[in-house]
Design a protein around this motif. Structure first.
Motif, short mmCIF file in Angstrom:
data_model
loop_
_atom_site.label_atom_id
_atom_site.label_comp_id
_atom_site.label_asym_id
_atom_site.label_seq_id
_atom_site.Cartn_x
_atom_site.Cartn_y
_atom_site.Cartn_z
N SER A 1 12.61 -5.57 -1.16
CA SER A 1 13.77 -5.23 -0.34
C SER A 1 13.41 -4.19 0.71
O SER A 1 14.05 -4.12 1.77
CB SER A 1 14.91 -4.71 -1.22
OG SER A 1 14.56 -3.47 -1.81
N LEU A 2 12.37 -3.38 0.46
CA LEU A 2 11.87 -2.44 1.47
C LEU A 2 10.80 -3.10 2.33
O LEU A 2 10.72 -2.88 3.53
CB LEU A 2 11.29 -1.20 0.78
CG LEU A 2 12.26 -0.39 -0.08
CD1 LEU A 2 11.52 0.74 -0.77
CD2 LEU A 2 13.40 0.16 0.74
N TYR A 3 9.97 -3.92 1.70
CA TYR A 3 8.87 -4.61 2.39
C TYR A 3 9.40 -5.66 3.37
O TYR A 3 8.90 -5.83 4.47
CB TYR A 3 7.98 -5.24 1.32
CG TYR A 3 6.90 -6.17 1.82
CD1 TYR A 3 5.76 -5.67 2.43
CD2 TYR A 3 7.01 -7.54 1.63
CE1 TYR A 3 4.76 -6.52 2.86
CE2 TYR A 3 6.01 -8.40 2.06
CZ TYR A 3 4.90 -7.87 2.67
OH TYR A 3 3.90 -8.71 3.09
N PHE B 1 3.93 -10.34 -1.58
CA PHE B 1 3.91 -8.93 -1.95
C PHE B 1 3.15 -8.71 -3.25
O PHE B 1 2.39 -7.76 -3.38
CB PHE B 1 5.35 -8.41 -2.09
CG PHE B 1 5.43 -6.95 -2.42
CD1 PHE B 1 5.38 -6.00 -1.41
CD2 PHE B 1 5.54 -6.52 -3.72
CE1 PHE B 1 5.45 -4.65 -1.70
CE2 PHE B 1 5.62 -5.17 -4.03
CZ PHE B 1 5.57 -4.24 -3.02
N THR B 2 3.36 -9.61 -4.22
CA THR B 2 2.72 -9.45 -5.53
C THR B 2 1.21 -9.48 -5.42
O THR B 2 0.50 -8.64 -6.00
CB THR B 2 3.19 -10.54 -6.49
OG1 THR B 2 4.61 -10.42 -6.67
CG2 THR B 2 2.52 -10.40 -7.85
N TYR B 3 0.67 -10.46 -4.66
CA TYR B 3 -0.77 -10.66 -4.64
C TYR B 3 -1.50 -9.90 -3.53
O TYR B 3 -2.72 -9.73 -3.61
CB TYR B 3 -1.08 -12.16 -4.52
CG TYR B 3 -0.73 -12.92 -5.78
CD1 TYR B 3 -1.57 -12.88 -6.89
CD2 TYR B 3 0.45 -13.64 -5.87
CE1 TYR B 3 -1.25 -13.56 -8.05
CE2 TYR B 3 0.79 -14.33 -7.03
CZ TYR B 3 -0.07 -14.29 -8.11
OH TYR B 3 0.26 -14.96 -9.27
N THR B 4 -0.79 -9.46 -2.50
CA THR B 4 -1.45 -8.73 -1.43
C THR B 4 -1.19 -7.23 -1.46
O THR B 4 -1.90 -6.47 -0.79
CB THR B 4 -1.02 -9.27 -0.05
OG1 THR B 4 0.40 -9.08 0.11
CG2 THR B 4 -1.35 -10.72 0.09
N VAL B 5 -0.19 -6.80 -2.22
CA VAL B 5 0.13 -5.36 -2.30
C VAL B 5 0.06 -4.86 -3.74
O VAL B 5 -0.69 -3.93 -4.05
CB VAL B 5 1.52 -5.08 -1.70
CG1 VAL B 5 1.86 -3.59 -1.84
CG2 VAL B 5 1.59 -5.49 -0.23
N LEU C 1 -5.38 -2.76 -9.18
CA LEU C 1 -6.81 -2.91 -9.40
C LEU C 1 -7.62 -1.76 -8.82
O LEU C 1 -8.59 -1.29 -9.44
CB LEU C 1 -7.30 -4.23 -8.78
CG LEU C 1 -6.86 -5.53 -9.45
CD1 LEU C 1 -7.42 -6.72 -8.70
CD2 LEU C 1 -7.28 -5.58 -10.91
N PHE C 2 -7.24 -1.28 -7.63
CA PHE C 2 -8.09 -0.32 -6.94
C PHE C 2 -7.67 1.14 -7.13
O PHE C 2 -8.49 2.04 -6.92
CB PHE C 2 -8.14 -0.65 -5.44
CG PHE C 2 -8.74 -1.99 -5.15
CD1 PHE C 2 -9.85 -2.43 -5.85
CD2 PHE C 2 -8.20 -2.85 -4.21
CE1 PHE C 2 -10.42 -3.67 -5.61
CE2 PHE C 2 -8.76 -4.09 -3.95
CZ PHE C 2 -9.87 -4.50 -4.66
N LEU C 3 -6.43 1.38 -7.50
CA LEU C 3 -6.03 2.76 -7.75
C LEU C 3 -6.84 3.38 -8.89
O LEU C 3 -7.26 4.54 -8.79
CB LEU C 3 -4.52 2.81 -8.05
CG LEU C 3 -3.91 4.22 -8.12
CD1 LEU C 3 -4.16 4.98 -6.83
CD2 LEU C 3 -2.41 4.13 -8.40
#
Length: 354
Positions: free
Chosen positions: A47-49, A175-179, A185-187
């Protein structure tokens, strides 16, 4: 044996001390919350994206001007927009300012000048609904531009290329797979690098590194043990987050390749962090240099089509090909080279001078 290896002893000691670090524990808890409630959070974050995808988001638009009819026709292609014709700009603006009585969220004034259509938009300023209104108006204008291009093609001397069909994809999927997935994974990789920096600078600041070396432990063993604890934490977290995503209904493909990618990045980042700590033993300086370096590296690789973020997204949705697997292998090779460089640096560092 592994039980007697001092590196494993130091790694266990380091992992045990992480429980006392409130910042690390809070970061892990936040990631756990995001992964455990991913299905619920995606709806709110999208909803923000992409506010235009929010169910029930209705925007009433007052349209006026000599090209209002075409603009209203274009607005019918946009879900959640109700466009009404007003005879004059003054009447439309009056309805906009009297929102409580009329419910008009925005005004579009479409005027033709020199065979061109100029559209002026008026939207609420500082309103909670402003973002949704602006996004919906943007979609209306895009639809209007598409309609105008199609209509005016008949008057051209040569027929232009046909416009490609509009893609209809779910914003939740993107949004799920690109954000969301790259974030989970990277945090842990960034956190692991920060742990590696803190683990060494803290020993140097407190003077306990010299005490460790009183035991039959070399500086290489100390660095390896701390690196093992920090770098080993990231792939374990990534595997847990992927498992929680699966339990929430988000299917993730090529999980072994993704875990390998995280492990390689963790080794690379932690090696860079450890080297930074040895070269700049002061904690604040080391953390600053590490943060700048990681941002520059990940920011630079993000622009490449086969960088870590894009490779992770493609692997996760099952569209990863040879290029993505080669990218994972290349990152692993760079990580091994970085670790080898760290070992050489440790061999040259005089621990008594730290």
């Amino acid at each position: 044996m592994a039980e007697r290896d001092p590196r494993f002893t130091i790694a266990r000691r380091e992992l045990g001390s992480l429980r006392k670090e409130k910042t690390i524990v809070l970061a892990l808890a936040l990631q756990l919350f995001i992964a455990a409630f991913s299905s619920f959070l995606v709806v709110g974050l999208v909803s923000l994206y992409d506010p235009g995808q929010v169910e029930g988001a209705e925007v009433d638009v007052a349209v006026t001007g000599d090209a209002a009819e075409d603009l209203i026709r274009a607005s019918r292609e946009v879900r959640g927009v109700d466009a009404q014709y007003y005879r004059s700009e003054e009447t439309a603006l009056r309805a906009f300012h009297e929102y409580e009585a009329t419910g008009v969220d925005a005004v579009l004034v479409a005027e033709t000048r020199d065979e061109r259509v100029f559209v002026r938009a008026v939207a609420p300023d500082g309103n909670v609904q402003t973002t949704i209104v602006v996004v919906q108006l943007r979609d209306v204008l895009r639809s209007f531009e598409r309609l105008e291009r199609t209509q005016r093609a008949a008057y051209l001397d040569s027929l232009p290329l046909e416009l490609p069909p509009e893609a209809s994809s779910s914003p939740y999927f993107g949004f799920t797979y690109t954000v969301l997935l790259p974030l989970l994974l990277f945090l842990p990789v960034f956190i692991s690098g920060s742990i590696a920096v803190d683990a060494l600078t803290e020993e140097i600041d407190r003077g306990t590194l010299e005490l460790l070396r009183v035991a039959p432990v070399s500086l290489t063993d100390v660095v390896d043990g701390k690196l093992l604890a920090a770098a080993g934490l990231a792939p374990v977290q990534a595997a847990l987050w992927v498992l929680l995503l699966e339990l929430n209904g988000t299917s993730v493909s090529a999980i072994p390749a993704l875990i390998a990618l995280v492990a390689a990045l963790a080794l690379l980042v932690c090696s860079v962090g450890a080297a930074t700590a040895l070269l700049a033993p002061e904690r604040r300086s080391a953390q600053f240099l590490y943060s700048i370096g990681v941002l520059l590296v990940f920011g630079g690789t993000a622009v490449f089509p086969n960088g870590p973020i894009n490779a992770a997204a493609r692997l996760a949705i099952g569209s990863g090909g040879t290029v993505e697997y080669v990218a994972v292998g290349a990152i692993g090779l760079v990580a091994v080279v970085a670790y080898g460089g760290l070992r050489r640096l440790v061999g040259r560092v005089d621990a008594d001078a730290l």
